[in-house]
Structure formats: C-alpha cells, structure tokens
Motif scaffolding. Structure first.
Motif, PDB file in Angstrom:
ATOM      1  N   GLU A 135     -47.250  36.899  13.593  1.00  9.60           N
ATOM      2  CA  GLU A 135     -48.606  37.234  13.179  1.00  9.60           C
ATOM      3  C   GLU A 135     -49.303  35.969  12.698  1.00  9.60           C
ATOM      4  O   GLU A 135     -48.898  35.365  11.702  1.00  9.60           O
ATOM      5  N   CYS A 136     -50.317  35.559  13.410  1.00 12.98           N
ATOM      6  CA  CYS A 136     -51.042  34.335  13.054  1.00 12.98           C
ATOM      7  C   CYS A 136     -52.345  34.255  13.830  1.00 12.98           C
ATOM      8  O   CYS A 136     -52.533  34.964  14.818  1.00 12.98           O
ATOM      9  N   PRO A 137     -53.281  33.387  13.419  1.00 12.68           N
ATOM     10  CA  PRO A 137     -54.481  33.154  14.233  1.00 12.68           C
ATOM     11  C   PRO A 137     -54.099  32.424  15.526  1.00 12.68           C
ATOM     12  O   PRO A 137     -53.072  31.732  15.583  1.00 12.68           O
ATOM     13  N   ARG A 186     -49.965  28.676  13.104  1.00 16.93           N
ATOM     14  CA  ARG A 186     -49.045  29.313  12.153  1.00 16.93           C
ATOM     15  C   ARG A 186     -49.307  28.899  10.715  1.00 16.93           C
ATOM     16  O   ARG A 186     -48.855  29.569   9.783  1.00 16.93           O
ATOM     17  N   ASN A 220     -52.509  28.326   9.620  1.00 17.73           N
ATOM     18  CA  ASN A 220     -53.926  28.643   9.404  1.00 17.73           C
ATOM     19  C   ASN A 220     -54.750  27.389   9.131  1.00 17.73           C
ATOM     20  O   ASN A 220     -55.641  27.375   8.285  1.00 17.73           O
ATOM     21  N   SER A 268     -56.004  37.379  12.298  1.00 16.49           N
ATOM     22  CA  SER A 268     -54.783  37.033  13.021  1.00 16.49           C
ATOM     23  C   SER A 268     -54.549  38.034  14.151  1.00 16.49           C
ATOM     24  O   SER A 268     -55.178  39.096  14.201  1.00 16.49           O
TER      25      SER A 268
END
Length: 326
Positions: free
Chosen positions: A271-273, A291, A293, A300
């Motif tokens: 889970e990340c942008p 990872r 940010n 995300s």
C-alpha cells in the motif's frame, strides 16, 4: 446475497477472454456492461472478440460498448502480434458479418459514466487494457471516480521491468497519459495487478494442459484460440518474462478479475502512492512506487504482491466449465 456490480473495460485478447469468462462464471458477479478499448488489437476487433466470448458462454444479453480507438493524445502505435493480429490468435474464420448491429450505439465512455452514476458507490470497475476510456470518463465527469465502489487494474509495473520497453508494461505504454491521469485523479480504492505480480504468481504448464482440456464450449473455445499463439507456448523462444521470472503459464488479466471476485485471492499487498512517468526515452509509461511518500501524494493504492495459487487456479478452472457439456 446481493451480487457485486461490475463493469469490465477490455482490449480483448486471449488473456482478456479468459478473464471475461472468469467473471461470467462467478456467481457473485453481475456484469452491467463491457466497454471496449484499443490495445491487443484495433477496437473493432476487440468488440468482435467480446461478442464471441459472450456467445460462447451464452451471455449475449450483456451490453457491449465501443470505446477509444487511439490513445488520449492520438498517438497511434503498432498493435502487438502477441495474440495474433485479431487478438484471438488468428484462428477464427467464421467472423460475424452483423457484429456492428450487436454493439450498443452509446459510446463506451458515456455508458461507463451512466452506469456508474445510476449505481453510485456500488460499481467495481475492472480495467484490463490501456486506460483511455477511464481517463476520458473523468474528463467528461470529474466526479466519476467518487461514484465508484473501487477500481481494479491489470497494468503497470513495480520494479521498473518492462515487457514492451525497457521500463514500461504494455497497457501503460500504449497510453501513458491516461495511466497518469487515472492514478493521479481516481481517489477510489484502487487495486493494481502489475506485470511482475502476474509473472511471479505464474501457474504450471501441467495445470495449463489440464485447463485446456475441459470439454465444454468455453474450454473448447480457449483451446482453439491458444492453439497457435506463441504467448501460450512453453516451447517458445525465451522472452523477457522467462529471463526475469522463469517459465510458467500466466493469464495476465485474470489476476485482476480474480481479485475483484474474491479479495482473499490476493494474500499480500503493497500500500503506497504510485506515479506514472511521462518523460524520458526509457522510463516513459513506467509506474513508480513511492514507498516513502516522497511525493507527498494524498492517496495510496494497493499493489498486489502475492497470490493464493490454489484459489486462482480454481477460478480459472471454473471459467472453462461453462456452459456445462451436454
């Protein structure tokens, strides 16, 4: 139990056909419509391929809509012959001369907006090809993503390993601007089955042999369209996938559909942008994972990492056991 409402946006090649059959076989899924986009083949071929899959599975009542035939900025790229020139292995000889009459008159993007608006917060959108139709939808209706329940994408990459260019995956490379727009502006829960995820969760060729020997209309159809396709051959010349990940059977688009059908198929996410690169001669179309940010983005996505192979195999097998053999 209420069924999950789904729209599938596809550039129907062989793996898309497999994915469509998986969705059609799922008892918890109601497909509101199938929207077509260029990609594995010209959009006219894509429409015909979708109609053929629906016919084989005896689900012709599902509406099919013709969408974008070129990328958002209108740049045409040569279609890949990965799945043959028509997207289904060039083995279908009895083309339907009346296929245009079976396609809805409404444009795919307009249909997508209408169906989602009429079923606000209830629709899962599954994107299996270039994201052009989705990017156009948000340009026509800026609130479109807010009306979605969630979004599932097969495309992009997470390690800078490309399958058509040095750093980009096919669907994102065909329309990087649209991929950028979708991953910047769609704030609904978004789940991505990247190229590496699919490759790392490949199935065995022994399973593929069993899968292709299902004596049903869907099973015989899949056996036919894969019969001359090098992409489904374990004896084919080693390609980039084999070099990086080893050999195995990968039905790319089915991984995204499986996640939509049953969330437990995905056993681990990142889970990340994320960010789609638009510049450079080598990195254009690449999806980068942020990872730490560093980009300070407000939302995300869930990038799939590990798959329950047994559950995925069961969904694939069920997809070809329709309709039951007489």
């Amino acid at each position: 139990m209420a069924k999950k409402l789904v729209i599938i946006d596809t550039d129907c090649g062989i793996d898309d056909a497999q994915a469509l059959m998986m969705a059609l076989a799922a008892p918890n899924i109601q497909i509101l419509g199938i929207t077509c986009v260029f990609g594995n083949a010209a959009v006219e071929n894509v429409c015909q391929n979708v109609l053929r899959v629906l016919s084989v599975c005896e689900r012709q009542q599902i509406p099919v809509f013709k969408g974008s035939g070129v990328s958002l900025i209108g740049v045409s790229k040569p279609f890949s012959d990965h799945f043959g020139t028509d997207g289904l292995g060039d083995v279908i000889k009895d083309k339907d001369p009346q296929w245009k009459e079976k396609i809805q008159r409404e444009h795919a993007v307009n249909a997508m907006i209408r169906l989602v608006t009429d079923n606000r917060d209830q629709v899962s959108l599954v994107a299996l090809g270039p994201l052009t139709n989705l990017a156009l939808a948000i340009r026509l209706d800026p609130d479109f993503p807010q009306k979605l329940k969630d979004l599932y994408i097969m495309g992009g990459n997470m390690e800078g390993i490309g399958n058509v260019t040095l750093c980009a995956e096919f669907n994102f490379d065909m329309d990087p601007e649209s991929a950028y727009i979708v991953l910047e502006d769609f704030l609904c829960p978004t789940h991505i089955a990247s190229w590496e995820y699919c490759c790392r969760n490949a199935l065995t060729w022994e399973f593929f042999k069993e899968l292709m020997n299902q004596d049903t209309p869907a099973g015989r159809f899949m056996k036919m369209i894969t019969s001359k396709c090098w992409a489904y051959s374990k004896t084919a010349m080693r390609n980039k996938r084999d070099i990086y990940f080893g050999s195995g059977f990968v039905s790319y688009d089915a991984y995204a559909v499986a996640a939509c059908i049953d969330a437990s198929v995905v056993t681990e996410n990142i889970e990340c942008p994320v960010h789609v690169e638009l510049q450079g001669s080598m990195a254009r179309g690449m999806m980068a994972l942020d990872r730490t940010n560093a980009l300070k983005k407000s939302h995300s996505v869930f990038v799939m990492k590990k798959c329950d192979g047994a559950k995925f195999s069961q969904l694939l097998m069920k997809s070809l056991r329709q309709p039951p053999a007489e």
